[in-house]
Design a protein around this motif. Structure first.
Motif, short mmCIF file in Angstrom:
data_model
loop_
_atom_site.label_atom_id
_atom_site.label_comp_id
_atom_site.label_asym_id
_atom_site.label_seq_id
_atom_site.Cartn_x
_atom_site.Cartn_y
_atom_site.Cartn_z
N VAL A 53 35.12 79.02 6.64
CA VAL A 53 35.06 80.38 7.16
C VAL A 53 34.40 80.34 8.53
O VAL A 53 33.37 79.69 8.71
N SER A 54 35.02 81.00 9.47
CA SER A 54 34.39 81.09 10.79
C SER A 54 34.21 82.55 11.15
O SER A 54 35.05 83.40 10.82
N THR A 55 33.12 82.81 11.78
CA THR A 55 32.85 84.16 12.30
C THR A 55 32.69 84.03 13.80
O THR A 55 31.80 83.33 14.28
N GLU A 56 33.54 84.70 14.52
CA GLU A 56 33.56 84.57 15.98
C GLU A 56 33.21 85.90 16.61
O GLU A 56 33.75 86.94 16.21
N ILE A 57 32.32 85.86 17.54
CA ILE A 57 31.91 87.08 18.23
C ILE A 57 32.12 86.89 19.73
O ILE A 57 31.67 85.90 20.30
N ASN A 58 32.82 87.80 20.34
CA ASN A 58 33.07 87.76 21.79
C ASN A 58 32.62 89.07 22.40
O ASN A 58 33.03 90.14 21.96
N GLY A 64 30.13 91.32 33.78
CA GLY A 64 31.20 90.32 33.70
C GLY A 64 30.80 89.09 32.91
O GLY A 64 31.65 88.25 32.59
N ASN A 65 29.54 88.97 32.63
CA ASN A 65 29.07 87.84 31.82
C ASN A 65 29.70 87.93 30.42
O ASN A 65 30.04 89.02 29.95
N LYS A 66 29.85 86.78 29.78
CA LYS A 66 30.48 86.78 28.46
C LYS A 66 29.61 86.03 27.46
O LYS A 66 28.95 85.06 27.80
N ILE A 67 29.68 86.50 26.22
CA ILE A 67 28.98 85.83 25.12
C ILE A 67 30.02 85.44 24.09
O ILE A 67 30.82 86.29 23.65
N HIS A 68 30.01 84.18 23.72
CA HIS A 68 30.97 83.70 22.72
C HIS A 68 30.18 82.93 21.66
O HIS A 68 29.51 81.95 21.97
N GLN A 69 30.24 83.39 20.43
CA GLN A 69 29.50 82.73 19.35
C GLN A 69 30.44 82.45 18.19
O GLN A 69 31.28 83.30 17.86
N PRO A 210 33.99 98.66 21.60
CA PRO A 210 33.73 98.50 23.04
C PRO A 210 32.25 98.33 23.38
O PRO A 210 31.91 97.80 24.43
N ARG A 211 31.39 98.77 22.48
CA ARG A 211 29.96 98.64 22.76
C ARG A 211 29.45 97.23 22.49
O ARG A 211 28.51 96.77 23.11
N SER A 212 30.06 96.57 21.54
CA SER A 212 29.48 95.28 21.15
C SER A 212 30.49 94.13 21.11
O SER A 212 30.12 93.02 20.76
N GLY A 213 31.72 94.39 21.46
CA GLY A 213 32.68 93.30 21.58
C GLY A 213 33.58 93.14 20.37
O GLY A 213 33.71 94.04 19.54
N ASP A 214 34.18 91.98 20.31
CA ASP A 214 35.13 91.70 19.23
C ASP A 214 34.52 90.74 18.22
O ASP A 214 33.78 89.82 18.58
N TYR A 215 34.91 90.94 16.98
CA TYR A 215 34.36 90.17 15.87
C TYR A 215 35.52 89.73 14.99
O TYR A 215 36.35 90.55 14.61
N PHE B 142 13.30 95.92 7.84
CA PHE B 142 14.32 95.22 8.62
C PHE B 142 14.85 96.13 9.72
O PHE B 142 15.04 97.33 9.53
N ILE B 143 15.08 95.52 10.86
CA ILE B 143 15.69 96.25 11.97
C ILE B 143 17.09 95.69 12.15
O ILE B 143 17.27 94.47 12.28
N MET B 144 18.05 96.58 12.15
CA MET B 144 19.42 96.13 12.34
C MET B 144 19.57 95.53 13.73
O MET B 144 19.09 96.10 14.71
N LEU B 145 20.24 94.41 13.82
CA LEU B 145 20.50 93.81 15.12
C LEU B 145 21.59 94.62 15.83
O LEU B 145 22.45 95.21 15.17
N PRO B 146 21.54 94.65 17.14
CA PRO B 146 22.38 95.60 17.88
C PRO B 146 23.86 95.54 17.51
O PRO B 146 24.49 96.58 17.35
N TYR B 147 24.40 94.35 17.35
CA TYR B 147 25.84 94.28 17.10
C TYR B 147 26.21 95.05 15.84
O TYR B 147 27.14 95.84 15.81
N PHE B 148 25.42 94.83 14.78
CA PHE B 148 25.76 95.47 13.51
C PHE B 148 25.30 96.92 13.48
O PHE B 148 25.91 97.73 12.81
N ALA B 149 24.23 97.22 14.19
CA ALA B 149 23.80 98.61 14.24
C ALA B 149 24.88 99.46 14.90
O ALA B 149 25.08 100.61 14.56
N ASN B 150 25.62 98.86 15.82
CA ASN B 150 26.65 99.60 16.52
C ASN B 150 27.95 99.67 15.73
O ASN B 150 28.79 100.52 15.99
#
Lengths: 257, 207
Positions: A53-58, A64-69, A210-215, B142-150
């Protein structure tokens, strides 16, 4: 009530401190103290599997900076409903060492009535009484209520083959109207979820906010065969600590398997 | 929003209903972030207490016995003529009896309040406490982390495993936890709630 509460806290502390802290991710500044398995969501019998299982967050930031996990896990379930979940903990935000394997394994054994946390690096194990599945806890109930605040549209999607398995899709679109949180335009959060009737679990989920990206949460390498029974027991060379149940009573610091 | 205003409004904030300006302040003030966590913990504790005691009550015979005792010890109507001067010891008899009655009532209630742990709490109440205790281990503070809080919603396959780590305080920043510039040095002990896929969903700083 206070007695129960403090026994539970003591039990949790005993679980977490039952072993020596050790550095993880080859980063001496981050040390794993222990882990506590969550309550299983459900027990499914007769549908064994092994899967990656992979969980990818972009995320793309305003500048313009990007976060990829990417966080990866290995999941197993046998025909009796026992499960094993191996996780690398890279989701904490610190990169795993090159070639590093999983750090922890969570085993749920409803047949034996036990849950285990295996520290795969330190070769230690902690046992807890198995807890039956239950509905969402307060935190998730709050999240659910919050989700209902938004305008929500649910659509069924035509069955597709996902990772070699038929899966039924659902798309949930939540709209935050303009002005609700100070936004000048409406915000749409779209979640697409694919459920495998064969495995009775979600095997693909995509979420766009749009606030936190794609999952993207995605199962791959699914093998529908009985996993080795040894995966659901504590290895012989793992000293076993006996943890306390929530609100339970002490039964000794160490226990033999 | 400044610290003073934040602290005044603190008790009005729900777990996930922090107004935008207060949330912005949380991101810049570690002291208020800690105060917010404590407030959440206190509220959860009070809810647990209320849930545990919701079905506790004194048996009817205790109330009846106390009323009877107070009636029997209460002063008789005074005669129309001026009351004769009582001896010194008798002057304090009635107040002393009232005080004794009150003390007996307090002791009776204390005994009742202690005893239910094993005998008086209905089974339902016990299970409610157990469920609440169980949840509190995962949810308290617990404090929700921003990604999941959103995200507004989490998939129902999450497991709620918790890992406890010691990490550099600065690592909290990468998780999206509000940390002020002057408190990023040193280490911090924290618990992380892992959700679907092993991704941290919430954090609880244990200091």
């Amino acid at each position: 009530m206070h007695t129960l509460r403090w026994l539970w806290i003591a039990g949790f502390a005993a679980t977490l401190y039952g072993q020596e802290p050790r550095a993880i991710f080859r980063n001496p500044e981050v040390r794993l103290l222990g882990a506590q398995p969550g309550r299983p969501r459900e027990v499914v019998k007769g549908a064994p599997y092994s899967a990656d299982v992979s969980t990818e967050i972009n995320r793309t930031l305003a500048d313009g900076n990007k976060i990829h996990q990417i966080v990866t896990e290995r999941l197993y379930r046998d025909s009796e409903g026992r499960t094993r979940r191996e996780t690398s903990l890279t989701g904490i935000g610190i990169p795993a060492p090159p070639g590093g394997g999983p750090e922890l394994a969570f085993i749920d054994d409803p047949v034996a009535g036990a849950s285990y946390v295996l520290d795969l690096g330190a070769h230690t194990a902690t046992r807890m009484p198995w807890r039956a599945p239950k509905s969402d806890g307060p935190l998730r109930r709050q999240l659910r209520v919050r989700a209902q605040d938004f305008n929500r549209k649910v659509e069924s999607l035509a069955r597709q083959t996902i990772a070699g398995l038929p899966a039924d899709g659902t798309r949930i679109t939540q709209t935050i109207p303009a002005g609700q949180i100070g936004n000048t335009l409406p915000i749409q959060v779209v979640t697409e979820r694919w459920y495998s009737p064969d495995l009775q679990t979600v095997i693909l989920e995509k979420r766009s906010d749009p606030r936190s990206g794609d999952y993207i949460y995605q199962w791959t390498n699914i093998i529908r065969a009985e996993p080795p029974a040894s995966l659901f027991s504590v290895p012989a060379d793992f000293p076993l600590s006996q943890a306390l149940p929530p609100g339970g009573r002490a039964r000794g610091k160490r226990a033999q398997q | 929003m400044n610290c003073d205003r934040f602290r005044k409004q603190l008790s009005e904030f729900g777990a996930l209903d922090v107004p935008g300006d207060a949330l912005a302040h949380l991101g810049t003030c570690a002291g208020c972030a800690v105060a917010y966590q404590r407030q959440r913990k206190l509220e959860t504790g009070l809810k647990q207490l209320a849930a545990a005691q919701a079905e506790w009550s004194a048996p009817a015979y205790v109330e009846a016995a106390l009323l009877e005792r107070f009636r029997s010890e209460s002063p008789r109507p005074a005669p129309p003529a001026p009351a004769p001067q009582l001896p010194f010891l008798f002057r304090f008899r009635i107040p002393a009896l009232l005080a004794a009655g009150a003390l007996a009532a307090a002791l009776a209630l204390l005994v009742i309040a202690r005893a239910p742990q094993s005998a008086h709490i209905p089974e339902k109440a016990v299970s409610q406490v157990a469920e609440t205790e169980d949840d509190s281990a995962v949810d308290n503070g617990f404090i929700m982390l921003p990604y999941f809080a959103n995200s507004g919603e989490v998939a129902n396959t999450s497991e709620d495993d918790v890992v406890r780590v010691v990490m550099p305080r600065s690592a909290l920043v990468s998780l999206g936890v509000p940390v002020t510039d002057d408190s990023t040095s040193g280490s911090v002990e924290a618990e992380l709630l892992l959700g679907q896929g092993g991704v941290p969903q919430a954090v609880r700083v244990l200091e």
